[in-house]
Design a protein around this motif. Structure first.
Motif, PDB file in Angstrom:
ATOM      1  N   GLU A   3       0.860  -1.196   0.000  1.00 30.65           N
ATOM      2  CA  GLU A   3       0.000   0.000   0.000  1.00 30.65           C
ATOM      3  C   GLU A   3       0.887   1.235   0.000  1.00 30.65           C
ATOM      4  O   GLU A   3       1.805   1.348   0.815  1.00 30.65           O
ATOM      5  CB  GLU A   3      -0.922  -0.010   1.213  1.00 30.65           C
ATOM      6  N   ALA A   4       0.605   2.176  -0.909  1.00 25.04           N
ATOM      7  CA  ALA A   4       1.403   3.397  -1.025  1.00 25.04           C
ATOM      8  C   ALA A   4       0.850   4.541  -0.185  1.00 25.04           C
ATOM      9  O   ALA A   4       1.588   5.468   0.153  1.00 25.04           O
ATOM     10  CB  ALA A   4       1.506   3.826  -2.486  1.00 25.04           C
ATOM     11  N   ALA A   5      -0.443   4.522   0.138  1.00 28.95           N
ATOM     12  CA  ALA A   5      -1.060   5.649   0.842  1.00 28.95           C
ATOM     13  C   ALA A   5      -0.499   5.773   2.259  1.00 28.95           C
ATOM     14  O   ALA A   5      -0.200   4.776   2.919  1.00 28.95           O
ATOM     15  CB  ALA A   5      -2.571   5.482   0.892  1.00 28.95           C
ATOM     16  N   GLN A   9      -9.837   1.874   2.731  1.00 26.15           N
ATOM     17  CA  GLN A   9      -8.961   0.967   1.995  1.00 26.15           C
ATOM     18  C   GLN A   9      -7.906   0.370   2.896  1.00 26.15           C
ATOM     19  O   GLN A   9      -7.636  -0.841   2.848  1.00 26.15           O
ATOM     20  CB  GLN A   9      -8.308   1.736   0.847  1.00 26.15           C
ATOM     21  N   GLU A  10      -7.310   1.186   3.731  1.00 19.99           N
ATOM     22  CA  GLU A  10      -6.270   0.702   4.633  1.00 19.99           C
ATOM     23  C   GLU A  10      -6.857  -0.217   5.716  1.00 19.99           C
ATOM     24  O   GLU A  10      -6.231  -1.216   6.100  1.00 19.99           O
ATOM     25  CB  GLU A  10      -5.543   1.885   5.284  1.00 19.99           C
ATOM     26  N   ILE A  11      -8.056   0.119   6.191  1.00 16.69           N
ATOM     27  CA  ILE A  11      -8.721  -0.757   7.163  1.00 16.69           C
ATOM     28  C   ILE A  11      -9.038  -2.111   6.524  1.00 16.69           C
ATOM     29  O   ILE A  11      -8.886  -3.167   7.154  1.00 16.69           O
ATOM     30  CB  ILE A  11     -10.005  -0.088   7.688  1.00 16.69           C
ATOM     31  N   ASP A  66       6.299   6.408   6.782  1.00 19.66           N
ATOM     32  CA  ASP A  66       5.459   7.199   7.680  1.00 19.66           C
ATOM     33  C   ASP A  66       3.973   6.926   7.494  1.00 19.66           C
ATOM     34  O   ASP A  66       3.137   7.756   7.850  1.00 19.66           O
ATOM     35  CB  ASP A  66       5.744   8.689   7.489  1.00 19.66           C
ATOM     36  N   ALA A  67       3.632   5.766   6.973  1.00 22.78           N
ATOM     37  CA  ALA A  67       2.225   5.410   6.789  1.00 22.78           C
ATOM     38  C   ALA A  67       1.595   4.997   8.115  1.00 22.78           C
ATOM     39  O   ALA A  67       2.221   4.304   8.928  1.00 22.78           O
ATOM     40  CB  ALA A  67       2.091   4.279   5.774  1.00 22.78           C
ATOM     41  N   ARG A  68       0.362   5.408   8.343  1.00 22.82           N
ATOM     42  CA  ARG A  68      -0.338   5.014   9.572  1.00 22.82           C
ATOM     43  C   ARG A  68      -0.583   3.514   9.608  1.00 22.82           C
ATOM     44  O   ARG A  68      -0.580   2.887  10.676  1.00 22.82           O
ATOM     45  CB  ARG A  68      -1.677   5.757   9.658  1.00 22.82           C
ATOM     46  N   THR A 126       9.400  -1.282   4.673  1.00 19.06           N
ATOM     47  CA  THR A 126       9.090   0.081   4.259  1.00 19.06           C
ATOM     48  C   THR A 126       9.906   0.471   3.038  1.00 19.06           C
ATOM     49  O   THR A 126      11.060   0.049   2.880  1.00 19.06           O
ATOM     50  CB  THR A 126       9.350   1.087   5.388  1.00 19.06           C
ATOM     51  N   LEU A 127       9.297   1.283   2.185  1.00 23.27           N
ATOM     52  CA  LEU A 127       9.928   1.724   0.952  1.00 23.27           C
ATOM     53  C   LEU A 127       9.298   3.045   0.549  1.00 23.27           C
ATOM     54  O   LEU A 127       8.069   3.139   0.465  1.00 23.27           O
ATOM     55  CB  LEU A 127       9.716   0.677  -0.151  1.00 23.27           C
TER      56      LEU A 127
END
Length: 456
Positions: free
Chosen positions: A140-142, A148-150, A173-175, A189-190
């Protein structure tokens, strides 16, 4: 050439000590790369690789524990000179890079480092191989946290509960990274964004999936799909999936037809949109959102309804509402398509007529927040409209609502509707996209026509 179609080298010890069996890459085309090893032997399909060859490699007695990888410069030169793919510099370099990784040299930041041998990836065409757990990588990039993340996080939890090994690749730094890490998942992470990061990312992901030997790579957004799907293809991942959570038009088909083996979406409505765009319907599957028992509730006790009522009382006390107050709540990322302004516009005459009516909006988004604040100031509703911003555990807050309302302009499915229904709150929403598939109209929800604020 093998490097254009994707390849993976496999090695294992055989015969006399000091020899290594180096297998030529299995040639795969875009829709038939599900070749794999079972008990150390390739299960080859119609498209066969050239014959496998064995190359003697000298190994000293002091290196018997490492005899499966060339260690000395002379060994490396011999491998380059005698390997049947020597004319393809990327082929032998790939093998040497893997040897270096195992020796601990030039380790990439994405590598987690493990001394335990990993299982061979599955052959998904052989159903008998489906009995062992899968190694799954979600991407996931967001950086924000929305439906979507949930959706991703909950499916990771469910697949882990079924015995599979699930990891996540996202931005530092993604939640979602924090949430997954706190829940015990392995998180890679990337940084994503820009051509240079795209090219570096493809190479990094290809190295990651080769080392971790993932069976499935499930990409989500356009940005991570370009990086992770291409990297997974280069790394020889047996199954690459592109998930689609939006109902907005698809601009490029590359991440739907060129890179993944299959496409997953969240509703029949979105599946039809993708089919109309030219993606073969037989390659599209539907995995709808899910609701899970809230962690804050003791829902499995003898009287789950009483548990919800206790949570309702606690939430309303925390927010400062009494029993006489009527609370309409909305939980969604503050973006224009979510229709927060339409909802507030519909609430204005109701709030003016009933001082005990309140609107609670949970979610973040600066531009929409400022617009809503201006509307509240204009109509003098600061006391009755509450903008709470982003909150962890928003599902718990919904237990304190009397009505859940969301006036989306477009909605692929809507996990939040399942959450509202889970805590026993009636729903008011617009009849758009996949929303009718998530609720039962006139039973646990009332759906209105988009743009009809009077009906809303």
């Amino acid at each position: 050439p093998a490097t254009e179609r994707g390849h993976r080298y496999e090695d294992r010890e055989f015969g006399e000590p000091g020899q290594v069996e180096l297998k030529q890459p299995v040639h795969r085309d875009d829709d038939d790369r599900l070749m794999d090893q079972v008990e150390g032997k390739h299960r080859l399909g119609e498209r066969l690789a050239p014959a496998m060859v064995a190359i003697p490699v000298a190994v000293g007695e002091h290196e018997q524990h490492d005899r499966h990888r060339p260690g000395h410069a002379g060994d490396r030169r011999a491998l380059r000179r005698h390997h049947p793919m020597r004319r393809n510099r990327f082929a032998w370099k790939d093998q040497l890079d893997r040897d270096d990784d195992r020796a601990g040299r030039r380790r990439h930041p994405l590598r987690m480092g493990s001394a335990d041998p990993l299982p061979q990836p599955l052959n998904f065409k052989d159903r008998s191989c489906m009995n062992r757990p899968l190694r799954i990588l979600h991407t996931e990039a967001a950086k924000g946290m929305g439906g979507q993340e949930i959706y991703i996080f909950r499916h990771m939890q469910v697949m882990r509960a079924r015995g599979h090994e699930v990891s996540l690749l996202c931005q530092p730094d993604a939640r979602l990274a924090t949430l997954a890490r706190d829940d015990g998942f392995t998180v890679h992470t990337l940084r994503m964004g820009g051509l240079a990061r795209l090219l570096r990312g493809v190479w990094s992901v290809s190295r990651l999936v080769r080392r971790e030997r993932y069976d499935v790579v499930n990409t989500t957004s356009r940005r991570d799909a370009l990086i992770a799907a291409a990297g997974a293809r280069l790394g020889g991942t047996p199954l690459v999936v592109r998930s689609r959570h939006l109902m907005s038009p698809v601009n490029s088909l590359l991440t739907y037809t060129g890179l993944p083996h299959r496409v997953l979406t969240v509703s029949s409505f979105v599946k039809q949109l993708l089919a109309d765009r030219g993606i073969p319907a037989e390659r599209i599957g539907i995995v709808p959102p899910i609701a899970v028992p809230p962690r804050w509730s003791e829902i499995r006790k003898a009287d789950p309804w009483q548990c919800l009522q206790d949570a309702r009382a606690q939430v309303r006390a925390e927010l400062g509402f009494g029993e006489q107050d009527i609370v309409v709540g909305c939980v969604a990322v503050l973006r224009e398509p979510k229709g927060h302004a339409d909802l507030l516009q519909a609430m204005i005459p109701l709030c003016k007529a009933n001082p005990d009516l309140h609107l609670v909006i949970v979610g973040d988004g600066q531009a929409v927040t400022e617009r809503l604040q201006a509307m509240c100031t204009e109509h003098g509703l600061q006391r009755q409209v509450h903008l709470l911003g982003y909150r962890d555990g928003a599902c718990r807050l919904m237990a304190g609502f009397d009505i859940f309302a969301l006036a989306s302009h477009k909605e692929a499915a809507g996990t939040v509707f399942l959450e509202a229904a889970y805590v026993g709150v009636p729903i008011v929403a617009t009849r758009v996209g996949g929303v009718p598939e998530m609720v039962v109209d006139s039973s646990n929800a009332i759906l209105t026509r988009l743009g009809d604020n009077a009906a809303l």
